[in-house]
Design a protein around this motif. Sequence first.
Motif, PDB file in Angstrom:
ATOM      1  N   ARG A 448       0.828  -1.209   0.000  1.00  0.00           N
ATOM      2  CA  ARG A 448       0.000   0.000   0.000  1.00  0.00           C
ATOM      3  C   ARG A 448       0.858   1.252   0.000  1.00  0.00           C
ATOM      4  O   ARG A 448       0.511   2.252  -0.643  1.00  0.00           O
ATOM      5  CB  ARG A 448      -0.923   0.009   1.225  1.00  0.00           C
ATOM      6  N   VAL A 449       1.966   1.218   0.731  1.00  0.00           N
ATOM      7  CA  VAL A 449       2.889   2.344   0.783  1.00  0.00           C
ATOM      8  C   VAL A 449       4.269   1.843   0.373  1.00  0.00           C
ATOM      9  O   VAL A 449       4.743   0.832   0.918  1.00  0.00           O
ATOM     10  CB  VAL A 449       2.951   2.958   2.205  1.00  0.00           C
ATOM     11  N   PRO A 450       4.933   2.477  -0.609  1.00  0.00           N
ATOM     12  CA  PRO A 450       6.272   2.032  -1.015  1.00  0.00           C
ATOM     13  C   PRO A 450       7.235   1.978   0.165  1.00  0.00           C
ATOM     14  O   PRO A 450       7.213   2.835   1.058  1.00  0.00           O
ATOM     15  CB  PRO A 450       6.693   3.099  -2.041  1.00  0.00           C
ATOM     16  N   VAL A 451       8.100   0.940   0.169  1.00  0.00           N
ATOM     17  CA  VAL A 451       9.038   0.719   1.275  1.00  0.00           C
ATOM     18  C   VAL A 451      10.370   1.395   0.943  1.00  0.00           C
ATOM     19  O   VAL A 451      11.011   1.061  -0.064  1.00  0.00           O
ATOM     20  CB  VAL A 451       9.253  -0.787   1.501  1.00  0.00           C
ATOM     21  N   LEU A 478      21.625  -3.865  -1.559  1.00  0.00           N
ATOM     22  CA  LEU A 478      20.345  -3.245  -1.269  1.00  0.00           C
ATOM     23  C   LEU A 478      20.158  -3.227   0.237  1.00  0.00           C
ATOM     24  O   LEU A 478      20.138  -4.272   0.884  1.00  0.00           O
ATOM     25  CB  LEU A 478      19.207  -4.033  -1.938  1.00  0.00           C
ATOM     26  N   ASP A 479      20.060  -2.033   0.800  1.00  0.00           N
ATOM     27  CA  ASP A 479      19.862  -1.866   2.243  1.00  0.00           C
ATOM     28  C   ASP A 479      18.373  -1.778   2.545  1.00  0.00           C
ATOM     29  O   ASP A 479      17.696  -0.820   2.153  1.00  0.00           O
ATOM     30  CB  ASP A 479      20.563  -0.599   2.733  1.00  0.00           C
ATOM     31  N   LEU A 480      17.854  -2.798   3.256  1.00  0.00           N
ATOM     32  CA  LEU A 480      16.465  -2.825   3.694  1.00  0.00           C
ATOM     33  C   LEU A 480      16.400  -2.595   5.194  1.00  0.00           C
ATOM     34  O   LEU A 480      17.438  -2.565   5.884  1.00  0.00           O
ATOM     35  CB  LEU A 480      15.816  -4.166   3.338  1.00  0.00           C
ATOM     36  N   THR A 525      11.764   1.976  -7.431  1.00  0.00           N
ATOM     37  CA  THR A 525      11.451   3.270  -8.040  1.00  0.00           C
ATOM     38  C   THR A 525      12.314   4.329  -7.380  1.00  0.00           C
ATOM     39  O   THR A 525      12.479   4.332  -6.152  1.00  0.00           O
ATOM     40  CB  THR A 525       9.971   3.628  -7.847  1.00  0.00           C
ATOM     41  N   VAL A 526      12.882   5.223  -8.191  1.00  0.00           N
ATOM     42  CA  VAL A 526      13.658   6.336  -7.670  1.00  0.00           C
ATOM     43  C   VAL A 526      12.972   7.627  -8.098  1.00  0.00           C
ATOM     44  O   VAL A 526      12.591   7.806  -9.258  1.00  0.00           O
ATOM     45  CB  VAL A 526      15.116   6.297  -8.170  1.00  0.00           C
ATOM     46  N   TRP A 531      15.111   6.049  -3.260  1.00  0.00           N
ATOM     47  CA  TRP A 531      14.703   4.747  -3.768  1.00  0.00           C
ATOM     48  C   TRP A 531      13.640   4.140  -2.851  1.00  0.00           C
ATOM     49  O   TRP A 531      13.640   4.370  -1.634  1.00  0.00           O
ATOM     50  CB  TRP A 531      15.893   3.780  -3.836  1.00  0.00           C
ATOM     51  N   SER A 532      12.764   3.344  -3.442  1.00  0.00           N
ATOM     52  CA  SER A 532      11.759   2.620  -2.661  1.00  0.00           C
ATOM     53  C   SER A 532      11.353   1.371  -3.422  1.00  0.00           C
ATOM     54  O   SER A 532      11.508   1.287  -4.646  1.00  0.00           O
ATOM     55  CB  SER A 532      10.526   3.495  -2.386  1.00  0.00           C
TER      56      SER A 532
END
Length: 538
Positions: A448-451, A478-480, A525-526, A531-532
């Motif tokens: 629902r909301v980009p991470v 990739l840092d999550l 997406t940037v 980024w998300s």
Amino acid sequence: MSAPRVLVVWCPDWPVAATATVTAETGGVAAVAVLEGGRVLACSDAARAAGVRRGQRLRLAQRLCPELELRERDEEAETRLFEPVAAAVTAFTPRVEVLRPGMCAIPVKGPSRYFGGEEALAAQVHSAVALALGGLPGAGGSNSAAQAPHGQVGVADGLFAAVLAARAGALVPVGRTAEFLAPYPVAALGDEPLAELLGRLGIHTVGAFAQLPGRAVVDRFGPVGVAAHRRARGLLSRPLVPRPEGPDLAVEQRFDPPEQLAEPLVFVARTLAEQLHARLAGAGLACRRVAVEVTCADGTIATRLWRHERGLGAAALAERVRWQLHAWQSAGTFAGSSSPDESSPGSSSPDGDRGFTALRLVPDGLAPDQGRQLALWGQAVAEDRVERAVARVQAVLGHAGLRQAEPAGGRGPAEQLVRVPWGKPYEEPVPAPWPGQLPEPSPHVVPRVPVPVTVLDAAGRPVIVSGRADLSAPPARLDLADGTLAVTGWTGPWPAVEYWWDAARRRRRARLQIAVADGRALLLTVEDGHWSVEAAYD
């Protein structure tokens, strides 16, 4: 034939009035937007001042107003809170037609004679509506008058022009409706394909369309164009055609002994709605309006007329009965009956004067039914079973409690589908090219909301995308929020520049598909250097 005079009451941004909260610190209404189908349906004055507009996508509205408070549309609350307004208008004539929560209409001819003319009638209706709105939650206190819910009244020839007059707060003199409508764009006629065609022909205003010869309109645009042409000239959409009196198609259920609770009436309403549609189908008709009539044991009769431009299905009609019953309960119309949430009647009145004795649905606004094309090879039977199962679920969750995904166009995965209540008519958008659209296959999971994430290269530096859609370096990590993952593969980016001609809505971003060490494939997406994770592949 000229159209009859109609008075319309319009309460601007009514979905917001039904859900907005009052902010004590600022003494005003918070920046609120009501959503439907992933787009802004209505917004408060504070949100509008920040650039939020009706029809905007959620992400754009949040970017323009970061403090925006989001609310899902609550049609039941809209109906319940609008009932005092409709009741106030009913004092002038019982023939009140609710076009939708927040807007109602009455004929002018009779009431204007009784109350001293159209101007006097409009002034008294406006005062009565203002008094009714003053009693709504959040209408008083520290709110300024400009922020409090308010109503506007308009009078014109015909319902179409009266709605526009209410939006403008105008009383259009008799016979000057065509002059009033002339400056409006052809999109105001309510037919998007016709408006697009007229625009291509160089006809951009209602006045220019009204000046076309009637015979030329018939030859070029057909019956739909003729109806719109008559509206543009301030006439009825079609001439009146007298016809013999038809059969009584109303359906009714009586309760003996009287029913004490309102909730059983909701389930009965579904059965009555199905019976009504069966009678209409047998007569080859469809109805645009339905009158809901409830009779109480003490003799009280409450009636409300509901309109739906696309026709009322059985589920939608039953839902409107439920909304109306809740609205009447909240307004105290049934003093001797219990609300659906009460387990006992809880009233000291004699049993003989309590409860409901009848529920009646009366069709109005009948028109020939255009029918529908049935499927082959038994699909219709399976669809009927699905519809019955859906009806049982909606009886518990409400009409909007069960939704289905419909295509909506767009570039990103979150934009290509909208959720609409099951059974609600939906027009699929015309296929159009979407430069920068995500290629197949489509992702399976869309949050629902980009991470938010961070994309790094082999040297630990953030990866950026240039104006030419080139990566500064191949992504390596990739840092999550739950750790760092190595990137095992990637492709892209795909740039997307949207609304470049509109300074308030322009948006520039790029998408990148990557595979990470734990086996997942993600869509990133940037935008503005951030980024998300927009979606994930199964």
